[in-house]
Design a protein around this motif. Structure first.
Motif, PDB file in Angstrom:
ATOM      1  N   ALA A   1      65.022  48.696 -13.817  1.00 17.77           N
ATOM      2  CA  ALA A   1      64.931  47.265 -13.515  1.00 17.77           C
ATOM      3  C   ALA A   1      63.572  46.703 -13.922  1.00 17.77           C
ATOM      4  N   GLU A   2      62.525  47.483 -13.704  1.00 17.48           N
ATOM      5  CA  GLU A   2      61.191  47.024 -14.098  1.00 17.48           C
ATOM      6  C   GLU A   2      61.078  46.920 -15.614  1.00 17.48           C
ATOM      7  N   LEU A   3      61.692  47.873 -16.327  1.00 16.86           N
ATOM      8  CA  LEU A   3      61.673  47.801 -17.786  1.00 16.86           C
ATOM      9  C   LEU A   3      62.379  46.536 -18.258  1.00 16.86           C
ATOM     10  N   VAL A   4      63.537  46.235 -17.674  1.00 18.29           N
ATOM     11  CA  VAL A   4      64.254  45.012 -18.064  1.00 18.29           C
ATOM     12  C   VAL A   4      63.377  43.793 -17.837  1.00 18.29           C
ATOM     13  N   HIS A   5      62.706  43.734 -16.696  1.00 17.81           N
ATOM     14  CA  HIS A   5      61.823  42.603 -16.393  1.00 17.81           C
ATOM     15  C   HIS A   5      60.706  42.489 -17.427  1.00 17.81           C
ATOM     16  N   GLN A   6      60.086  43.610 -17.768  1.00 11.05           N
ATOM     17  CA  GLN A   6      59.008  43.572 -18.753  1.00 11.05           C
ATOM     18  C   GLN A   6      59.519  43.141 -20.127  1.00 11.05           C
ATOM     19  N   LEU A   7      60.702  43.617 -20.500  1.00  6.41           N
ATOM     20  CA  LEU A   7      61.275  43.231 -21.794  1.00  6.41           C
ATOM     21  C   LEU A   7      61.489  41.722 -21.858  1.00  6.41           C
ATOM     22  N   VAL A   8      61.971  41.151 -20.771  1.00  6.71           N
ATOM     23  CA  VAL A   8      62.216  39.707 -20.732  1.00  6.71           C
ATOM     24  C   VAL A   8      60.906  38.940 -20.875  1.00  6.71           C
ATOM     25  N   GLU A   9      59.894  39.326 -20.102  1.00 10.04           N
ATOM     26  CA  GLU A   9      58.621  38.621 -20.156  1.00 10.04           C
ATOM     27  C   GLU A   9      57.964  38.755 -21.535  1.00 10.04           C
ATOM     28  N   GLU A  10      58.065  39.929 -22.128  1.00  2.21           N
ATOM     29  CA  GLU A  10      57.500  40.140 -23.464  1.00  2.21           C
ATOM     30  C   GLU A  10      58.229  39.306 -24.510  1.00  2.21           C
ATOM     31  N   THR A  11      59.540  39.218 -24.366  1.00  2.00           N
ATOM     32  CA  THR A  11      60.330  38.439 -25.326  1.00  2.00           C
ATOM     33  C   THR A  11      59.965  36.964 -25.243  1.00  2.00           C
ATOM     34  N   LYS A  12      59.882  36.448 -24.032  1.00  4.32           N
ATOM     35  CA  LYS A  12      59.510  35.049 -23.857  1.00  4.32           C
ATOM     36  C   LYS A  12      58.127  34.777 -24.443  1.00  4.32           C
ATOM     37  N   ALA A  13      57.193  35.693 -24.203  1.00  5.52           N
ATOM     38  CA  ALA A  13      55.837  35.510 -24.726  1.00  5.52           C
ATOM     39  C   ALA A  13      55.836  35.520 -26.248  1.00  5.52           C
ATOM     40  N   SER A  14      56.627  36.408 -26.838  1.00  2.00           N
ATOM     41  CA  SER A  14      56.694  36.504 -28.310  1.00  2.00           C
ATOM     42  C   SER A  14      57.306  35.250 -28.910  1.00  2.00           C
ATOM     43  N   LEU A  15      58.377  34.744 -28.300  1.00  2.39           N
ATOM     44  CA  LEU A  15      59.021  33.537 -28.814  1.00  2.39           C
ATOM     45  C   LEU A  15      58.117  32.313 -28.642  1.00  2.39           C
ATOM     46  N   ASN A  16      57.424  32.238 -27.529  1.00  5.33           N
ATOM     47  CA  ASN A  16      56.483  31.135 -27.323  1.00  5.33           C
ATOM     48  C   ASN A  16      55.352  31.180 -28.339  1.00  5.33           C
ATOM     49  N   ARG A  17      54.886  32.380 -28.617  1.00  8.59           N
ATOM     50  CA  ARG A  17      53.825  32.554 -29.615  1.00  8.59           C
ATOM     51  C   ARG A  17      54.301  32.090 -30.989  1.00  8.59           C
ATOM     52  N   ALA A  18      55.539  32.429 -31.314  1.00 13.21           N
ATOM     53  CA  ALA A  18      56.096  32.010 -32.608  1.00 13.21           C
ATOM     54  C   ALA A  18      56.215  30.489 -32.680  1.00 13.21           C
ATOM     55  N   CYS A  19      56.618  29.879 -31.560  1.00 16.19           N
ATOM     56  CA  CYS A  19      56.763  28.402 -31.534  1.00 16.19           C
ATOM     57  C   CYS A  19      55.424  27.721 -31.737  1.00 16.19           C
ATOM     58  N   ARG A  20      54.365  28.301 -31.190  1.00 15.86           N
ATOM     59  CA  ARG A  20      53.045  27.681 -31.325  1.00 15.86           C
ATOM     60  C   ARG A  20      52.523  27.713 -32.755  1.00 15.86           C
TER      61      ARG A  20
END
Length: 357
Positions: free
Chosen positions: A336-355
């Protein structure tokens, strides 16, 4: 960006477009499958080697642990009748590798696919996935009529198109980097070694059903890249292999965590079917076998005594350490913790790409 909801989530009835790969042979315990599903992703039971009774027991255990969707995965039996070479030379070769293990019979022992599938149908599993071939269209319809979503596995564009034509709901596109067995079924494996980054957009261009990226994806950066290539979701195996709930042998987990970027190889030595694994003494020595390696599942049966002995001894040199090319980025965490980290990392990566736009 607050959500990773994609059309795949609607299809699978999950909150997240993340699938834990169905690693057969023990890693995908009911506890792991349920933990992933409870975290909002899709847990998958790798049932290819399991008896019908064991599949039923595992499905019912998963249902006790979660009320969320989950998947069961089976191997499609080969339609080709391969001539099996004399197995005596291979048996002798394996015995020379480690004379301490005992040999067993050489009869293939994979349970009958029809009996395994009958359990999946009877238990009305939410998602059924398969690899190594195509499911007959009438069987796809039978599963769908019972509320089961059907997902096939492709390693080429041609395989993806063939699967889509058979009526499946979604397709896992397995890149060259993926750990474990190659799902190739329409050509020789050597003609289907396409990297994930190249394979995903080409399959997406050809299909109108969701495409699930698989192969070498270990963190949110890989998930974000897959989504930007047009995938509707991702499937990760090696990442979940080292989680606390995984049933993988402790020395297997340790080998994954201690591996390097170039430590995996493709070998058919373990089962007779090409698979990506961490290089060890077995993968090196089997290359010296002078004859033809028996096909799957015969070779799988022949090597089982050696692999079982290695597991009992805690000896990683003779275990089938299936893992993808991203194994070195594994993290020993609760699922469950891995899933949570994957989600947060994905959001951060997509936000970085948008910027960057």
């Amino acid at each position: 960006m607050s959500s990773l909801f994609t059309p795949l989530c609607t299809l699978l009835q999950t909150r997240l477009p993340i699938i834990q790969a169905p690693m057969a042979g023990g890693p995908t315990t009911p506890e792991l499958v349920a933990a992933v599903s409870n975290a909002g992703a899709l847990g998958s039971l790798g049932a290819g080697y399991m008896t019908p009774q064991a599949i039923q027991e595992s499905i019912r255990a998963i249902k006790r642990y979660t009320n969320q969707p989950f998947a069961v995965n089976l191997f499609i039996p080969s339609q080709a009748s391969e001539a099996i070479p004399d197995v005596a030379p291979m048996k002798q070769f394996l015995l020379q590798m480690s004379p301490r293990h005992e040999t067993q019979g050489d009869a293939a022992s994979i349970p009958a696919f029809e009996d395994q599938l009958a359990v999946v149908i009877a238990e009305r599993v939410p998602v059924f996935s398969f690899t190594f071939g195509q499911l007959k269209p009438e069987m796809v319809l039978e599963l769908q009529s019972r509320g089961t979503t059907v997902v096939g596995t492709a390693t080429t564009v041609e395989e993806a198109v063939a699967l889509a034509t058979s009526g499946v709901d979604a397709i896992v596109a397995q890149g060259y980097e993926a750990g474990g067995h190659r799902g190739t079924f329409l050509c020789h494996v050597e003609a289907a070694l396409i990297g994930t980054m190249a394979l995903i957009p080409q399959i997406v261009n050809q299909l109108r059903i969701p495409v699930i990226a698989s192969g070498g994806i270990m963190d949110g950066r890989g998930i974000a890249a897959s989504l930007m290539l047009g995938a509707a979701g991702v499937q990760l195996g090696t990442s979940f292999l080292v989680t606390e709930e995984s049933g993988a042998h402790p020395v297997y987990k340790q080998a994954v965590l201690e591996s390097g970027a170039s430590d995996t190889v493709l070998t058919s030595g373990f089962s007779g079917k090409a698979a990506r694994a961490i290089r060890n003494r077995f993968t090196d020595e089997i290359r010296e076998f002078p004859g033809e390696i028996p096909p799957y599942p015969t070779q799988n049966t022949l090597t089982r005594p050696l692999r079982n002995w290695a597991a009992e001894q805690g000896d990683p040199d003779y275990l089938s350490l299936f893992a993808g090319q991203g194994a070195a980025m594994g993290r020993a965490l609760p699922a469950a913790e891995l899933v949570h980290q994957l989600v947060e990392e994905t959001k951060a990566s997509l936000n970085r790409a948008c910027r960057l736009l």
